[in-house]
Each structure stands twice: as C-alpha cells, then as structure tokens.
Design an enzyme around this catalytic site. Structure first.
Site, mmCIF file in Angstrom:
data_model
loop_
_atom_site.group_PDB
_atom_site.id
_atom_site.type_symbol
_atom_site.label_atom_id
_atom_site.label_comp_id
_atom_site.label_asym_id
_atom_site.label_seq_id
_atom_site.Cartn_x
_atom_site.Cartn_y
_atom_site.Cartn_z
ATOM 1 N N MET A 31 0.846 -1.192 0.000
ATOM 2 C CA MET A 31 0.000 0.000 0.000
ATOM 3 C C MET A 31 0.892 1.256 0.000
ATOM 4 S SD MET A 31 -3.458 -0.912 2.021
ATOM 5 C CE MET A 31 -2.876 -0.665 3.672
ATOM 6 N N LEU A 34 6.834 2.941 1.234
ATOM 7 C CA LEU A 34 7.751 1.799 1.286
ATOM 8 C C LEU A 34 8.912 2.049 2.254
ATOM 9 C CD1 LEU A 34 7.902 0.903 -2.516
ATOM 10 C CD2 LEU A 34 6.302 0.091 -0.772
ATOM 11 N N GLY A 37 11.108 -2.941 5.344
ATOM 12 C CA GLY A 37 10.293 -4.171 5.392
ATOM 13 C C GLY A 37 9.884 -4.565 3.979
ATOM 14 N N HIS A 38 9.391 -3.573 3.208
ATOM 15 C CA HIS A 38 9.068 -3.843 1.804
ATOM 16 C C HIS A 38 10.342 -4.163 1.022
ATOM 17 C CE1 HIS A 38 5.764 -0.990 3.015
ATOM 18 N NE2 HIS A 38 5.057 -1.998 2.548
ATOM 19 N N ARG A 188 3.035 2.791 9.252
ATOM 20 C CA ARG A 188 2.357 3.636 10.244
ATOM 21 C C ARG A 188 3.330 4.280 11.226
ATOM 22 N NH1 ARG A 188 -1.840 -0.198 9.401
ATOM 23 N NH2 ARG A 188 -3.805 0.850 8.898
HETATM 24 O O1 PAF Z 1 -0.040 -5.568 3.720
HETATM 25 C C1 PAF Z 1 -0.490 -4.697 2.941
HETATM 26 O O2 PAF Z 1 0.178 -3.721 2.631
HETATM 27 C C2 PAF Z 1 -1.885 -4.845 2.377
HETATM 28 O O3 PAF Z 1 -2.750 -5.408 3.296
HETATM 29 C C3 PAF Z 1 -1.934 -5.612 1.038
HETATM 30 C C4 PAF Z 1 -1.460 -7.054 1.191
HETATM 31 C C5 PAF Z 1 -1.053 -4.905 0.013
HETATM 32 C C6 PAF Z 1 -3.356 -5.649 0.500
HETATM 33 O O4 PAF Z 1 -3.873 -4.367 0.309
#
Ligand code: PAF
Length: 282
Positions: A31, A34, A37-38, A188
């Site tokens: 979402m 970034l 973690g991403h 967050r």
């Molecule tokens: O973990 C997230 O960022 C969201 O829940 C996801 C998996 C992208 C779905 O919107």
C-alpha cells in the site's frame, strides 16, 4: 529502471511480454510508503524472479475507519524511486476507479482465520485484503507473491486463500524487518510522535518477555503477565490484544506444546502497532 503502470491492461501487457521471454513473475503487493520491510520483500522477489512487479494501492475496502484510510501515507514519487533503487521492473499503481470501476459485489472471505485477533476489532478488514489480493493475483498472475511475517494473520489468511481457491502462485513469507531498537518496520511508524517512537520498542520487548516465559515452561497466562509488566511502564499504551496462538490455526492455546505465535496489537494514541514472534517448543 522501474516503469510506472497505472492500468490493468498495461501491467498485463508487461507481464505477457516477460512471459514471452520465458521470465518468471514475482509480485510484491503493497500500500506504499515503502520502507526496509518492503525492501526485504522486493530483494527476495528480485533474487527469485525474472520480472518483479510491485503494486501500490491503498485499498479502501480493507479500512473500517475512514480517518485511517485518509491518513494512510501516500508517497508515490518516493515509492517509485525506492523501487528503482531495488531494481523492481514495474510499479503498478492503479487508481481506485481502475481497481473498482463498479460497486464491488464479489468478495473473498477466509472463515475462522480472519475472524479473531485483528479481525475482531476490524470487521471486514481481512475480507477486503483477501479480495484485493485475489484481484491482484488475477491481474498479474505471478509465479510467486511476497508477504511479510509482521502481518502474521494476513499471511495466514492469504496462504489459505491461495490454497483453497487454487491460485497458481506460491506465497513466499519474508521475515519481519526491525529497527535497531527492535520496533517492527511499518508504514504507520511515521505517524508516531518523537515520544511515542521512544516508547514503541516496548511492544517487541513485551513479546520477547512472553516468549522467554513460555520457553521456560510457564503456561500462557503466566507468560502474558510478563508482557503486562513491560507494557504497564507506559500508561500511554492501550493493549487491544496480546495472545498466544497456534502458529497455523491462530487459535489461542493454553500451553506451548507446538509452535505458537505471541501476537499483539497495541495503540499509542491514534497509531495502531501490530507485531508477533514465533516460538517453538524445545
Ligand atoms: O499488507 C499490505 O500492505 C496490504 O494489506 C496488502 C497485502 C497490500 C493488500 O492491500
């Protein structure tokens, strides 16, 4: 070079071209906002696939509070730059109208696994997550999709959805990335004030304290008291839940006689932090 693609037709075209070249496809659903973690998901996807697609979509149907949806950080340009640095090939960032051109009447619901823990306080959340991830898997049709262990319940729900609905895709789980002081990375975290940021690592300390008690052979109720001792040092914390659950079924257990997750959701003012720690019996 990461190509920004905003349409479903566009991302399907990029995937089709890669398939023609015999490449495998890795999808990292996000979402946005970034962080490292991403980064761990993107790096692993890069190592394991010929084409890496990151998706960025703040999915309205998984938010049960409109203020949370509105306040969710939106940082497309820096996210695109982050994807460039990690050599993702495509950033698929559709609009809400592209993903939901008409009122959505079809949903994916994973019973039981999505109901307790976060599901209890966020009704409809996992239905929204499962639905959007099912749509993304159908759009991109990846060989592998990458999700972080920090969102343990989400991971359990999506793993089960992929198995139950026969998606031709492997769910790859990636370990939680932590700040140096133990705080699990999350989009967050940027909403924490400086004072809250100093307190936030106590969430992980509480999980460690609980896990240490379980490993010492204590029952769950006594182990959870150890978490209470850590968190009660800060009256600012509001614990939504702190549970010890079976690592697979996510059902509460009384003793650790199989692998468990110590799992929690804690509020610091208006920021909800979640974290978990796997613990195996000796
Ligand atoms: O973990 C997230 O960022 C969201 O829940 C996801 C998996 C992208 C779905 O919107």
């Amino acid at each position: 070079m990461t190509t920004l693609v905003e349409t479903i037709a566009g991302v399907r075209q990029a995937v089709a071209r890669a398939r023609q070249r015999g490449l495998t496809i890795g999808l990292v659903p996000t979402m946005g906002a970034l962080h490292e973690g991403h980064g761990a998901l993107l790096r692993q996807a890069r190592d394991e696939n010929g084409l890496v697609v990151a998706s960025l979509f703040v999915n309205p149907i998984q938010f049960n509070r409109s203020d949370d949806f509105e306040k969710y950080p939106r940082t497309l340009q820096t996210d695109l730059e982050y994807c460039q640095r990690l050599h993702a090939d495509v950033l698929f960032a559709p609009s809400a109208g592209e993903m939901y051109p008409a009122q959505q009447l079809s949903f994916v619901e994973v019973a039981e696994l999505g109901e307790g823990l976060c599901g209890a306080s966020r009704p409809g959340h996992f239905r929204g997550v499962a639905t959007v991830v099912a749509k993304l898997l159908n759009i991109v049709q990846p060989d592998r999709a990458y999700f972080g262990e920090k969102d343990a319940q989400q991971l359990a729900v999506l793993t089960r959805m992929v198995a139950d609905l026969n998606f031709a895709c492997t769910v790859v789980r990636v370990a939680t990335v932590r700040e140096a002081d133990g705080l699990a990375m999350s989009s967050r975290n940027v909403r924490l004030t400086a004072k809250e940021r100093q307190m936030a690592p106590a969430v992980y300390e509480a999980l460690l304290a609980t896990a240490a008690e379980l490993r010492a052979g204590r029952d769950v109720e006594s182990a959870k008291r150890a978490a209470g001792l850590v968190l009660e040092k800060f009256p600012e914390f509001r614990v939504e839940y702190l549970e010890v659950v079976d690592a697979e079924t996510l059902r509460p257990v009384e003793r650790m006689d199989r692998p468990v997750l110590v799992i929690t959701a804690v509020w610091l003012e208006s920021v909800r932090l979640i974290d978990n720690l796997r613990c195996d019996p000796r």
